[in-house]
Design a protein around this motif. Structure first.
Motif, PDB file in Angstrom:
ATOM      1  N   GLY A  14       0.499  -1.586   0.100  1.00 47.98           N
ATOM      2  CA  GLY A  14      -0.305   0.111   0.274  1.00 47.98           C
ATOM      3  C   GLY A  14       1.068   1.200  -0.093  1.00 47.98           C
ATOM      4  N   ASN A  15       2.126   1.356   1.163  1.00 52.58           N
ATOM      5  CA  ASN A  15       2.742   2.235   0.810  1.00 52.58           C
ATOM      6  C   ASN A  15       3.801   2.208  -0.574  1.00 52.58           C
ATOM      7  N   LEU A  16       4.446   1.684  -1.284  1.00 54.05           N
ATOM      8  CA  LEU A  16       4.143   1.385  -2.617  1.00 54.05           C
ATOM      9  C   LEU A  16       3.289   1.993  -3.924  1.00 54.05           C
ATOM     10  N   VAL A  17       2.027   1.739  -3.332  1.00 52.31           N
ATOM     11  CA  VAL A  17       0.920   2.159  -4.459  1.00 52.31           C
ATOM     12  C   VAL A  17       0.733   3.612  -3.728  1.00 52.31           C
ATOM     13  N   LEU A  18       0.902   4.488  -2.333  1.00 50.93           N
ATOM     14  CA  LEU A  18       0.477   6.102  -2.428  1.00 50.93           C
ATOM     15  C   LEU A  18       1.835   6.783  -2.775  1.00 50.93           C
ATOM     16  N   LEU A  19       3.040   5.924  -2.357  1.00 52.06           N
ATOM     17  CA  LEU A  19       4.401   6.788  -3.491  1.00 52.06           C
ATOM     18  C   LEU A  19       3.744   6.829  -4.674  1.00 52.06           C
ATOM     19  N   ALA A  20       3.827   5.823  -5.091  1.00 56.84           N
ATOM     20  CA  ALA A  20       4.225   6.128  -7.142  1.00 56.84           C
ATOM     21  C   ALA A  20       2.857   7.227  -7.233  1.00 56.84           C
ATOM     22  N   ALA A  21       1.910   7.228  -6.174  1.00 57.81           N
ATOM     23  CA  ALA A  21       0.767   8.592  -6.671  1.00 57.81           C
ATOM     24  C   ALA A  21       2.048   9.747  -6.493  1.00 57.81           C
ATOM     25  N   LEU A  22       2.124   9.716  -5.021  1.00 59.34           N
ATOM     26  CA  LEU A  22       2.947  11.332  -5.321  1.00 59.34           C
ATOM     27  C   LEU A  22       3.864  10.871  -5.511  1.00 59.34           C
ATOM     28  N   THR A  23       4.524  10.338  -6.325  1.00 62.02           N
ATOM     29  CA  THR A  23       5.928  10.568  -7.359  1.00 62.02           C
ATOM     30  C   THR A  23       5.310  11.085  -8.785  1.00 62.02           C
ATOM     31  N   ALA A  86       0.966   8.347   7.558  1.00 66.38           N
ATOM     32  CA  ALA A  86       2.126   9.044   7.474  1.00 66.38           C
ATOM     33  C   ALA A  86       1.227   9.458   5.293  1.00 66.38           C
ATOM     34  N   LEU A  87       1.373   8.635   5.197  1.00 62.15           N
ATOM     35  CA  LEU A  87       1.800   8.851   3.215  1.00 62.15           C
ATOM     36  C   LEU A  87       0.394   9.364   3.688  1.00 62.15           C
ATOM     37  N   PHE A  89      -2.139  10.902   4.703  1.00 61.53           N
ATOM     38  CA  PHE A  89      -1.738  12.192   4.865  1.00 61.53           C
ATOM     39  C   PHE A  89      -0.830  12.916   3.818  1.00 61.53           C
ATOM     40  N   LEU A  90       0.408  13.017   3.187  1.00 56.57           N
ATOM     41  CA  LEU A  90       0.877  13.616   2.286  1.00 56.57           C
ATOM     42  C   LEU A  90       0.217  12.999   0.796  1.00 56.57           C
ATOM     43  N   ALA A  91      -0.343  11.904   0.650  1.00 54.82           N
ATOM     44  CA  ALA A  91      -0.809  12.188  -1.042  1.00 54.82           C
ATOM     45  C   ALA A  91      -1.794  13.190  -0.804  1.00 54.82           C
ATOM     46  N   TYR A  92      -3.359  12.772   0.561  1.00 52.90           N
ATOM     47  CA  TYR A  92      -4.606  13.646   0.600  1.00 52.90           C
ATOM     48  C   TYR A  92      -4.222  14.908   0.205  1.00 52.90           C
ATOM     49  N   VAL A  93      -3.278  15.795   0.500  1.00 53.31           N
ATOM     50  CA  VAL A  93      -2.745  16.901   0.505  1.00 53.31           C
ATOM     51  C   VAL A  93      -2.259  17.442  -0.049  1.00 53.31           C
ATOM     52  N   SER A  94      -1.224  16.263  -0.871  1.00 53.56           N
ATOM     53  CA  SER A  94      -0.433  16.917  -1.984  1.00 53.56           C
ATOM     54  C   SER A  94      -1.852  16.375  -3.470  1.00 53.56           C
ATOM     55  N   LEU A  95      -2.259  15.630  -3.543  1.00 55.02           N
ATOM     56  CA  LEU A  95      -3.557  15.972  -4.665  1.00 55.02           C
ATOM     57  C   LEU A  95      -4.765  16.758  -4.681  1.00 55.02           C
ATOM     58  N   LYS A  96      -4.819  17.220  -3.273  1.00 53.55           N
ATOM     59  CA  LYS A  96      -5.655  18.636  -3.227  1.00 53.55           C
ATOM     60  C   LYS A  96      -5.776  19.614  -3.973  1.00 53.55           C
TER      61      LYS A  96
END
Length: 96
Positions: A14-23, A86-87, A89-96
């Protein structure tokens, strides 16, 4: 494989999926803004993705250091869960 280690492996995936979206978001932002902060975020995501990929490998390998200690297994699963939160939350604010 214990339930805790299986949960830790699933959380790492799941962390890898979130990191892919963030990347993806941060690559788009870097192309647009070219700031050192975004470059640092990209480096962070690549290093953390590599760490999670290596963790998944070790979860399924036979040479795990913590394979026989249930307390360590619980702590590893907890840490993977905290990293996922943590990821998220970071994805939530980054994708907003």
């Amino acid at each position: 494989m214990s339930t805790e280690i299986t949960a830790a492996a699933v959380l790492s995936a799941g962390n890898l999926v979130l990191l892919a979206a963030l990347t993806y978001v941060w690559v788009q932002n870097y192309r647009r803004f070219k700031t050192p902060l975004v470059a640092g975020l990209l480096a962070f995501s690549v290093v953390l993705a590599l760490e999670n990929a290596v963790a998944i490998y070790f979860f399924f390998s036979s040479g795990m250091f913590y394979a026989s200690d249930p307390i360590v297994q619980q702590v590893v699963a907890l840490l993977r869960g905290l990293q996922f939160v943590a990821l998220a939350f970071l994805a939530y604010v980054s994708l907003k």
